[in-house]
Design an enzyme around this catalytic site. Structure first.
Site, PDB file in Angstrom:
ATOM      1  N   SER A   1     -31.990 -39.090 -47.584  1.00  0.00           N
ATOM      2  CA  SER A   1     -32.413 -37.768 -47.110  1.00  0.00           C
ATOM      3  C   SER A   1     -31.534 -36.706 -47.743  1.00  0.00           C
ATOM      4  O   SER A   1     -30.372 -36.969 -48.084  1.00  0.00           O
ATOM      5  CB  SER A   1     -32.297 -37.680 -45.585  1.00  0.00           C
ATOM      6  OG  SER A   1     -32.455 -36.346 -45.138  1.00  0.00           O
TER       7      SER A   1
ATOM      8  N   THR B   1     -46.122 -47.089 -40.792  1.00  0.00           N
ATOM      9  CA  THR B   1     -47.305 -46.838 -39.965  1.00  0.00           C
ATOM     10  C   THR B   1     -47.629 -45.347 -39.857  1.00  0.00           C
ATOM     11  O   THR B   1     -48.653 -44.975 -39.292  1.00  0.00           O
ATOM     12  CB  THR B   1     -47.125 -47.412 -38.546  1.00  0.00           C
ATOM     13  OG1 THR B   1     -45.974 -46.828 -37.933  1.00  0.00           O
ATOM     14  CG2 THR B   1     -46.964 -48.929 -38.589  1.00  0.00           C
ATOM     15  N   ARG B   2     -46.759 -44.498 -40.386  1.00  0.00           N
ATOM     16  CA  ARG B   2     -47.025 -43.057 -40.347  1.00  0.00           C
ATOM     17  C   ARG B   2     -46.132 -42.337 -41.357  1.00  0.00           C
ATOM     18  O   ARG B   2     -45.241 -42.933 -41.965  1.00  0.00           O
ATOM     19  CB  ARG B   2     -46.754 -42.493 -38.949  1.00  0.00           C
ATOM     20  CG  ARG B   2     -45.327 -42.672 -38.474  1.00  0.00           C
ATOM     21  CD  ARG B   2     -45.097 -42.059 -37.117  1.00  0.00           C
ATOM     22  NE  ARG B   2     -43.704 -42.188 -36.719  1.00  0.00           N
ATOM     23  CZ  ARG B   2     -43.150 -41.505 -35.721  1.00  0.00           C
ATOM     24  NH1 ARG B   2     -43.883 -40.645 -35.028  1.00  0.00           N
ATOM     25  NH2 ARG B   2     -41.879 -41.675 -35.405  1.00  0.00           N
TER      26      ARG B   2
ATOM     27  N   TYR C   1     -26.951 -39.348 -38.377  1.00  0.00           N
ATOM     28  CA  TYR C   1     -28.031 -39.483 -39.368  1.00  0.00           C
ATOM     29  C   TYR C   1     -27.521 -39.207 -40.783  1.00  0.00           C
ATOM     30  O   TYR C   1     -27.823 -39.955 -41.725  1.00  0.00           O
ATOM     31  CB  TYR C   1     -29.152 -38.506 -39.004  1.00  0.00           C
ATOM     32  CG  TYR C   1     -30.407 -38.620 -39.843  1.00  0.00           C
ATOM     33  CD1 TYR C   1     -31.297 -39.661 -39.664  1.00  0.00           C
ATOM     34  CD2 TYR C   1     -30.710 -37.646 -40.801  1.00  0.00           C
ATOM     35  CE1 TYR C   1     -32.461 -39.759 -40.413  1.00  0.00           C
ATOM     36  CE2 TYR C   1     -31.865 -37.730 -41.559  1.00  0.00           C
ATOM     37  CZ  TYR C   1     -32.735 -38.784 -41.369  1.00  0.00           C
ATOM     38  OH  TYR C   1     -33.883 -38.858 -42.120  1.00  0.00           O
TER      39      TYR C   1
ATOM     40  N   ASN D   1     -38.603 -55.494 -36.441  1.00  0.00           N
ATOM     41  CA  ASN D   1     -37.482 -54.834 -35.775  1.00  0.00           C
ATOM     42  C   ASN D   1     -36.275 -54.944 -36.692  1.00  0.00           C
ATOM     43  O   ASN D   1     -35.711 -56.027 -36.863  1.00  0.00           O
ATOM     44  CB  ASN D   1     -37.203 -55.495 -34.426  1.00  0.00           C
ATOM     45  CG  ASN D   1     -36.044 -54.849 -33.687  1.00  0.00           C
ATOM     46  OD1 ASN D   1     -35.383 -53.944 -34.207  1.00  0.00           O
ATOM     47  ND2 ASN D   1     -35.786 -55.306 -32.477  1.00  0.00           N
TER      48      ASN D   1
ATOM     49  N   ILE E   1     -40.245 -32.435 -45.018  1.00  0.00           N
ATOM     50  CA  ILE E   1     -41.575 -32.917 -45.369  1.00  0.00           C
ATOM     51  C   ILE E   1     -42.503 -32.756 -44.168  1.00  0.00           C
ATOM     52  O   ILE E   1     -42.076 -32.912 -43.020  1.00  0.00           O
ATOM     53  CB  ILE E   1     -41.529 -34.403 -45.802  1.00  0.00           C
ATOM     54  CG1 ILE E   1     -40.482 -34.616 -46.912  1.00  0.00           C
ATOM     55  CG2 ILE E   1     -42.900 -34.881 -46.257  1.00  0.00           C
ATOM     56  CD1 ILE E   1     -40.749 -33.875 -48.212  1.00  0.00           C
TER      57      ILE E   1
END
Length: 239
Positions: free
Chosen positions: A135, A15-16, A148, A60, A181
């Site tokens: 990442s 969504t983004r 993360y 979800n 980014i």
């Protein structure tokens, strides 16, 4: 010209940011795109913006039932982009067990659950593309992001192992490792920290979501049919 006509692609967290750019790019190449996010309203809105038959759904990643229900609604897919992720940053000594489990649960276990749910359809078709968004942090680490970095490094191991298992079924599994980014996440960084990161990047700039999307779309195409188990860094030379 890459061509993904007659392919159905599901992009988590689309969504983004990077996910939205990937969804848009795959649609431009002819794929029918499934946009997903924690807000169904937002997912449907982005799907409408993308057009070309794109559809938006709530998802979800920590809820197996939510994943199963999505599969029932959309059917089997050809392309799976495991993009969704969250951060709960803190120095290791201050990091709570809850923040560790939340990040691992969404960023790594979510990839496992999504792939487990949708890969059987690819096996039946004997064609599939799985691209996992890891990442640069999973390659080089970062202060305050032990959870993360662990999740993103886990995605790399997941990618390489699964690629070996699925190669004989004509399914490729690759990972893309973005660096810094231009997204909502990096826009919120203090200017001083942005300058510090910029100095560490050989190309001296943050990347654009579209630059990540271009690599992902290539890996989804027939032109990348002999590439599997790879991790491609899109980091301006950072890693």
């Amino acid at each position: 010209m890459l061509n993904l006509s007659n392919k159905k692609a599901l992009v988590t967290g689309s969504t983004r940011g990077i996910g939205k750019a990937i969804a848009k790019r795959l649609s431009q190449l002819g794929a029918k795109v499934i946009v997903t996010g924690r807000s169904e309203e937002r997912a449907k809105e982005v799907a409408k913006q993308i057009g070309n038959g794109a559809e938006g759904y709530y998802l979800n990643l920590k809820d197996r039932e939510s994943i199963r229900e999505l599969h029932e609604k959309i059917g089997d897919i050809d392309i799976l982009i495991n993009n969704a992720g969250i951060t709960k940053d803190n120095l290791f000594l201050k990091m709570s067990e809850e923040d560790w489990e939340e990040v691992i649960g969404v960023n790594l276990t979510g990839v496992f659950l999504m792939t487990k749910e949708f890969v059987k359809g690819m096996i039946k078709k004997r064609w599939g593309r799985i691209v996992n968004i890891t990442s640069v942090v999973g390659l080089v680490g970062n202060v305050g992001q032990v959870n993360y970095a662990s999740a993103k490094a886990g995605i790399i191991g997941f990618t390489k192992a699964l690629a070996k298992e699925l190669a004989s079924r004509n399914i490729t599994v690759n990972a893309v490792a973005p660096g810094f980014i231009e997204t909502d996440m990096t826009k919120g960084l203090p200017e001083e920290l942005k300058r510090k990161y910029m100095e560490e990047i050989p190309m001296k700039r943050f990347g654009k979501p579209e630059e990540v999307a271009s690599v992902v779309s290539f890996l989804c195409s027939e032109e990348a049919s002999y590439i599997t188990g790879e991790v491609i860094s899109v980091s301006g030379g950072l890693a």
